[in-house]
Write a protein that holds these residues in place. Structure first.
Motif, short mmCIF file in Angstrom:
data_model
loop_
_atom_site.label_atom_id
_atom_site.label_comp_id
_atom_site.label_asym_id
_atom_site.label_seq_id
_atom_site.Cartn_x
_atom_site.Cartn_y
_atom_site.Cartn_z
N UNK A 23 0.86 -1.19 0.00
CA UNK A 23 0.00 0.00 0.00
C UNK A 23 0.89 1.23 0.00
N UNK A 24 0.45 2.27 -0.66
CA UNK A 24 1.23 3.48 -0.77
C UNK A 24 0.28 4.65 -1.02
N UNK A 25 0.84 5.84 -0.95
CA UNK A 25 0.07 7.04 -1.27
C UNK A 25 0.35 7.42 -2.71
N UNK A 26 -0.69 7.53 -3.52
CA UNK A 26 -0.55 7.96 -4.90
C UNK A 26 -0.77 9.46 -4.95
N UNK A 27 0.17 10.19 -5.54
CA UNK A 27 0.10 11.65 -5.60
C UNK A 27 -0.25 12.06 -7.02
N UNK A 28 -1.38 12.77 -7.15
CA UNK A 28 -1.91 13.13 -8.46
C UNK A 28 -2.11 14.63 -8.59
N UNK A 29 -2.04 15.11 -9.81
CA UNK A 29 -2.47 16.45 -10.16
C UNK A 29 -3.62 16.25 -11.13
N UNK A 30 -4.84 16.43 -10.65
CA UNK A 30 -6.01 16.03 -11.43
C UNK A 30 -6.01 14.52 -11.45
N UNK A 31 -5.89 13.94 -12.63
CA UNK A 31 -5.81 12.48 -12.73
C UNK A 31 -4.42 12.01 -13.15
N UNK A 32 -3.46 12.95 -13.24
CA UNK A 32 -2.10 12.63 -13.66
C UNK A 32 -1.16 12.46 -12.45
N UNK A 33 -0.37 11.39 -12.44
CA UNK A 33 0.61 11.22 -11.34
C UNK A 33 1.63 12.34 -11.34
N UNK A 34 2.02 12.79 -10.14
CA UNK A 34 3.08 13.79 -10.02
C UNK A 34 4.41 13.14 -10.36
N UNK A 35 5.31 13.91 -10.93
CA UNK A 35 6.62 13.38 -11.31
C UNK A 35 7.72 13.77 -10.34
N UNK A 36 7.38 14.33 -9.18
CA UNK A 36 8.42 14.69 -8.22
C UNK A 36 8.24 13.99 -6.91
#
Length: 103
Positions: free
Chosen positions: A90-103
């Motif tokens: 399990x992990x935290x998914x970081x998104x901007x809208x529906x796009x994964x963050x790249x940082x």
């Protein structure tokens, strides 16, 4: 030949970053125990950790988190009381809208 970086003794020009408003949402997609959102104002160009800290400072009961230092950089490990786990995958998914963050 060795070259050394040029060291400037003058102060850089002071520019104030224009504040931006970020809508920060957290959703527990694992146990479905919470879903929350808040708008925070941070200087333009701020990194994600500044948005998290600002939300925590404004609403510590709703936006708590912990970050763990790893070989790959900081890792968001806990949000509220839900902790990521490599054993449980399990992990935290970081998104901007529906796009994964790249940082």
């Amino acid at each position: 030949n060795l070259t050394f970086p040029v060291v400037s003794t003058s102060s850089p020009p002071t520019t104030q970053a224009v504040p931006i408003t970020v809508e920060y949402n957290i959703v527990d997609g694992l146990t479905h125990t919470f879903s929350d959102a808040v708008n925070v104002s941070v200087p333009g160009g701020s990194v994600l950790i500044r948005v998290l800290e600002k939300a925590r400072d404004l609403h510590p009961d709703r936006f708590s988190f912990t970050v763990t230092k790893t070989l790959w950089g900081p890792s968001l490990t806990t949000v509220r009381t839900l902790t990521a786990s490599s054993q449980n995958r399990t992990y935290w998914q970081l998104l901007s809208g529906s796009e994964p963050l790249d940082q």
